[in-house]
Every structure is written in C-alpha cells, then in structure tokens.
Design a protein around this motif. Structure first.
Motif, short mmCIF file in Angstrom:
data_model
loop_
_atom_site.label_atom_id
_atom_site.label_comp_id
_atom_site.label_asym_id
_atom_site.label_seq_id
_atom_site.Cartn_x
_atom_site.Cartn_y
_atom_site.Cartn_z
N ILE B 110 0.83 -1.21 0.00
CA ILE B 110 0.00 0.00 0.00
C ILE B 110 0.86 1.26 0.00
CG2 ILE B 110 -0.28 0.25 2.51
CD1 ILE B 110 -3.09 0.65 -0.06
N ASP B 111 2.07 1.17 0.56
CA ASP B 111 2.97 2.33 0.53
C ASP B 111 3.35 2.68 -0.92
OD1 ASP B 111 3.04 2.76 3.25
OD2 ASP B 111 4.60 1.25 3.53
N ALA B 112 3.55 1.60 -1.70
CA ALA B 112 3.89 1.84 -3.10
C ALA B 112 2.72 2.51 -3.81
CB ALA B 112 4.24 0.52 -3.78
N VAL B 113 1.50 2.10 -3.43
CA VAL B 113 0.30 2.71 -4.03
C VAL B 113 0.22 4.18 -3.64
CG1 VAL B 113 -2.22 2.64 -4.15
CG2 VAL B 113 -0.92 0.51 -4.03
N ARG B 114 0.48 4.45 -2.36
CA ARG B 114 0.46 5.84 -1.90
C ARG B 114 1.46 6.69 -2.69
NH1 ARG B 114 0.40 6.06 4.67
NH2 ARG B 114 -1.61 5.09 5.00
N LEU B 115 2.64 6.13 -2.85
CA LEU B 115 3.68 6.88 -3.56
C LEU B 115 3.30 7.11 -5.01
CD1 LEU B 115 6.84 5.20 -2.09
CD2 LEU B 115 6.23 7.60 -1.91
N ALA B 116 2.74 6.06 -5.62
CA ALA B 116 2.33 6.19 -7.01
C ALA B 116 1.21 7.23 -7.12
CB ALA B 116 1.86 4.84 -7.55
N LEU B 117 0.27 7.19 -6.16
CA LEU B 117 -0.82 8.17 -6.17
C LEU B 117 -0.27 9.59 -6.05
CD1 LEU B 117 -3.59 6.58 -3.93
CD2 LEU B 117 -3.90 7.45 -6.23
N ALA B 118 0.74 9.72 -5.20
CA ALA B 118 1.32 11.05 -4.97
C ALA B 118 1.94 11.62 -6.24
CB ALA B 118 2.36 10.99 -3.88
N GLN B 119 2.29 10.74 -7.16
CA GLN B 119 2.94 11.21 -8.39
C GLN B 119 1.94 11.55 -9.49
OE1 GLN B 119 6.41 8.72 -9.46
NE2 GLN B 119 6.29 8.01 -7.35
N LEU B 120 0.66 11.25 -9.24
CA LEU B 120 -0.35 11.61 -10.24
C LEU B 120 -0.58 13.11 -10.23
CD1 LEU B 120 -3.15 8.93 -9.72
CD2 LEU B 120 -1.40 8.96 -11.47
N PRO B 121 -0.99 13.69 -11.35
CA PRO B 121 -1.43 15.09 -11.34
C PRO B 121 -2.60 15.25 -10.35
CG PRO B 121 -1.19 14.29 -13.57
CD PRO B 121 -1.03 13.10 -12.68
N ALA B 122 -2.72 16.44 -9.77
CA ALA B 122 -3.68 16.67 -8.67
C ALA B 122 -5.09 16.20 -9.01
CB ALA B 122 -3.67 18.14 -8.30
N ARG B 123 -5.58 16.55 -10.19
CA ARG B 123 -6.96 16.21 -10.54
C ARG B 123 -7.15 14.70 -10.68
NH1 ARG B 123 -11.61 19.13 -11.95
NH2 ARG B 123 -10.66 20.56 -10.52
N GLN B 124 -6.18 14.04 -11.33
CA GLN B 124 -6.26 12.58 -11.47
C GLN B 124 -6.23 11.92 -10.10
OE1 GLN B 124 -3.32 10.94 -14.11
NE2 GLN B 124 -3.89 12.29 -15.79
N ARG B 125 -5.34 12.42 -9.24
CA ARG B 125 -5.20 11.83 -7.90
C ARG B 125 -6.52 11.96 -7.13
NH1 ARG B 125 -0.91 14.61 -6.24
NH2 ARG B 125 -1.98 16.09 -4.95
N GLU B 126 -7.10 13.16 -7.20
CA GLU B 126 -8.34 13.42 -6.47
C GLU B 126 -9.43 12.44 -6.93
OE1 GLU B 126 -9.39 15.12 -4.02
OE2 GLU B 126 -11.52 14.77 -4.35
N ILE B 127 -9.53 12.24 -8.24
CA ILE B 127 -10.60 11.39 -8.76
C ILE B 127 -10.34 9.92 -8.45
CG2 ILE B 127 -11.64 10.58 -10.93
CD1 ILE B 127 -11.43 13.51 -11.92
N VAL B 128 -9.09 9.49 -8.60
CA VAL B 128 -8.78 8.08 -8.31
C VAL B 128 -9.01 7.80 -6.83
CG1 VAL B 128 -6.91 6.38 -8.18
CG2 VAL B 128 -7.16 7.79 -10.22
N GLU B 129 -8.59 8.71 -5.96
CA GLU B 129 -8.81 8.51 -4.52
C GLU B 129 -10.29 8.50 -4.19
OE1 GLU B 129 -4.72 10.40 -2.61
OE2 GLU B 129 -6.57 11.56 -2.54
N ALA B 130 -11.04 9.39 -4.84
CA ALA B 130 -12.48 9.46 -4.56
C ALA B 130 -13.17 8.15 -4.95
CB ALA B 130 -13.10 10.62 -5.31
N ILE B 131 -12.79 7.60 -6.11
CA ILE B 131 -13.43 6.38 -6.58
C ILE B 131 -12.96 5.16 -5.80
CG2 ILE B 131 -13.64 4.80 -8.55
CD1 ILE B 131 -13.51 7.27 -10.38
N LYS B 132 -11.64 5.05 -5.66
CA LYS B 132 -11.08 3.81 -5.12
C LYS B 132 -11.01 3.78 -3.59
CE LYS B 132 -10.17 1.70 -8.98
NZ LYS B 132 -10.90 0.47 -9.31
#
Lengths: 224, 174
Positions: B110-132
């Motif tokens: 899950i740490d790797a997922v967090r790190l990968a999420l952190a590297q997404l552009p802000a809008r993509q990150r927001e939407i992926v986090e909201a959905i998943k």
C-alpha cells in the motif's frame, strides 16, 4: 504481518527512481513582473471587448481618476506579491508585507468615503447610488483572465498556505478587474465606486477564499 | 539539492536520507512524547520535498525551504491524527492496508500505491482517490468537481493507466 507504518526506504527508492532533472522556478520578482505585464495586456483586452469609455482621454489626466487607478493598482501589486511569495516554501512574506494588500484596500475605501463625506449631502449620495450590477459583472469578468493566469503560475510552484494564497490571488484578480472597469464605467462618483466597485472586490475576495483554497490545497498533499 | 535538481540520483538519495533524519528530529522536538505516526510525517515530508524540489533556489540556504515544508506536513498529519483520535478510529485514514491483489495473485504494498498516487497530477489523484478509496460515485465526483461524468471517467482512466505503469499491476476498475 506487515507494519502499519510507511516503509521509508521504499519511499526514498521510489522517489529517487522517479526523479529526473528539474528546472528551478524563477524568482518571485521575475514571476511577478511577468504576471503584471501579461495581466496588463489581458486587462487592456477586456477593456477593448467591453468598450472603452468615450471620455478616457480627458479622464486619464484627472487626479481623481488617477488616484482610484493607483489605489487599485497598489492592491494588485501587493496582493500578487503575497501570492507569489507564499508559493515558495521558506519564502513566505513577513507580516508587514502581508499587511500591504489589506492596507491598500483600506486606503482605497477611505479615499472613497472621504470623497463622499466631503460633499454637501453624503447621505443623499449614498441613498441615490444608481443600481449598477453590470459593474460587478465587468469587474468579475475582467478579473478572470489575470486570475486564471495567476492560479496557473502559482500552481507550478508549491503554495503551502492555501487560504492565504487563495485570498491574495482573489484580491489581485478582482482588483485587476476593478482597474479595467475604471476604463469602461463612465460613472466617476465616489458613492458609485464605493458600492459597485470597492465593495464587490472586498466581498467577492472574502467569498472566494474557501473555494479558492481548494485550487492550492492539494499541491503538496498526498491525500485529502 | 542542486545536484538532485540536475537529476543526480545518488545525490538525491543521500539528501532524502539526511532529510529523513532531520524530519524525525524536527517532529521529536515538537512533541512531548513519542508518537507512532512520526514516519508518516517523514514520508509526507519527503514526498512534498520531491514535488516541490523545483522551487528550491540554489542560491539560498536549504534549511528555511525544507523546514517550511516539514512544518506544513507535520501540522497536517498532527491535525489528521487528532481527528482520527477524536473519532476513536484506530485505523489510519486509509481504509485498509491489505494491499491490492494483482491478477497473478501477488499483492502490491500500500505504501507503493500511496507513492504512485502522490505522483499523479492533482486532478487525477483526487478522482482516483475518490473512486477507489472513498467509494464516491462518478456522478457525485462530477458534481463536486464541476466536471462532466465523461470527463471524470476519462481522467480516472488516465490516472489508472499511470498507476498501472508506476506499479506494474492491474487496478481493476469498478
């Protein structure tokens, strides 16, 4: 069983792996200058689109017109300076610099109130201000392009104080709009400017702080 | 830091190790008692340093720049932990740590997922986090972010694609 805490070695390895060369952003002064130049062009465009007032040639040498323009421009500069400074970690503006934009706002408001008070019937002036919401629409519309540009430039940096950055951005943008509106709106009355130019800039700035901070809040956040 | 900005991996790794120790010291100095979430602050600070590294001016000292970031992340984590404690929730704000199951049956940290999420552009990150992570519907997200449903889906797909690339796994879309 995995630990409930982050694996910092993995964090470092992942960050190092994904780190390519970066170009350092320019100094606050350079970015501010670029924004002011670009915004001046955008404001001029807004004025041309909205229709420049017919008596502008006579007005631009009028002290009252220049004083109001100078007040709005001072707010634009002070607020944009704060916005750019807050976008770089460790370069946050001092309390004195932060106070410049509110002080410029107060000076603008005080100048208008003094002008109204100097008339023979200040109350009448205030009671008979013509209904002119189109000035609010004009200020907002003319403030959007400089504001959008400012947001874009700030998001390329790393603002840490989202609300302060949002407030400064909103104020700089709306004051730009007010400056542009001065070249369109032919009513130079102090009461009109207080109600339909100054008050909307202040109120819209306050209203836009919370929604505006969402534009900057996520820049360095891993999760909401 | 200047060398790290130029893309020197070794210098960057050394810097991050140094900043790890500096962040731990910074947090310990500000807390009366040891806390279990100190490494959360360190991780968030390192990620923030990574995201903001282009804002460092090589002609200025590193300390004010770094500690401004560390203070910001420390306060953010502190507030989050206080909120969690107030709600008497013992879990982290992330709903689970079991990992994400890959088609092959292996799991992704899950740490790797967090790190990968952190590297997404802000809008993509927001939407992926909201959905998943927050189980928001596409319609709710579209309404909240003032986007069309299609735009949310497209942005989410782009986010998944980037995550797949970063993680080398298949995040099945619901």
């Amino acid at each position: 069983m995995k630990s409930d805490r982050p694996d910092l070695a993995l964090t470092i390895a992942t960050l190092v792996r994904s780190a390519g060369p970066v170009t350092p952003i320019e100094t606050t002064t350079i970015r501010l200058t670029r924004w002011v130049v670009a915004s001046t062009g955008l404001m001029a465009l807004s004025v041309l689109v909205a229709g420049i007032r017919p008596d502008v040639a006579a007005r631009i040498v009028d002290a009252w017109f220049l004083a109001r323009g100078a007040a709005a421009f001072a707010i634009v500069l002070a607020a944009a300076t704060v916005a750019f400074a807050t976008s770089v970690p460790g370069r946050e503006p001092s309390a004195a610099v932060r106070a410049l934009a509110p002080a410029a706002c107060l000076a603008w408001g005080a100048m208008l109130i003094t002008a109204i008070a100097a008339t023979q019937s200040p109350l009448d002036q205030m009671l008979h201000v013509p209904f002119h919401p189109s000035c609010v629409a004009l200020i907002t519309a003319a403030g959007v392009p400089p504001g959008a540009l400012l947001v874009r430039m700030l998001r390329r940096a790393a603002p840490l104080q989202a609300r302060l950055t949002a407030a400064a951005t909103a104020l700089a943008s709306l004051a730009s709009g007010a400056l542009a509106a001065q070249f369109v709106c032919a009513d130079d009355g102090a009461a009109h400017h207080l109600v339909w130019h100054f008050a909307p800039v202040v109120l819209l700035t306050i209203v836009s702080v919370v929604p505006g901070s969402s534009l900057f809040g996520g820049s360095l956040r891993r999760s909401a | 830091m200047r060398r790290a900005q130029q893309g020197e991996e070794e210098a960057y790794a050394e810097l991050l190790v140094l900043l790890t120790a500096a962040t731990r010291s910074y947090v310990r100095l500000r807390l009366a008692a040891p806390v279990p979430w100190i490494d959360d602050v360190v991780q968030e600070t390192l990620i923030a340093v990574h995201q903001a590294r282009h804002t460092f001016d090589g002609r200025k000292p590193l300390a004010p720049w770094f500690y401004a970031i560390a203070r910001n992340r420390f306060v953010d984590v502190l507030r989050r932990e206080q909120r969690v404690r107030e709600r008497e929730v013992v879990h982290d704000v992330w709903p689970e740590r079991a990992g994400i199951t890959h088609e092959s049956g292996s799991t992704v940290d899950i740490d790797a997922v967090r790190l990968a999420l952190a590297q997404l552009p802000a809008r993509q990150r927001e939407i992926v986090e909201a959905i998943k992570l927050r189980d928001e519907s596409v319609r709710e997200i579209a309404s909240r972010l003032r986007m069309t449903v299609t735009a949310v889906k497209v942005t989410a797909h782009r986010g998944y694609r980037t995550l797949r690339r970063l993680l080398g796994v298949d995040l099945r879309e619901e």
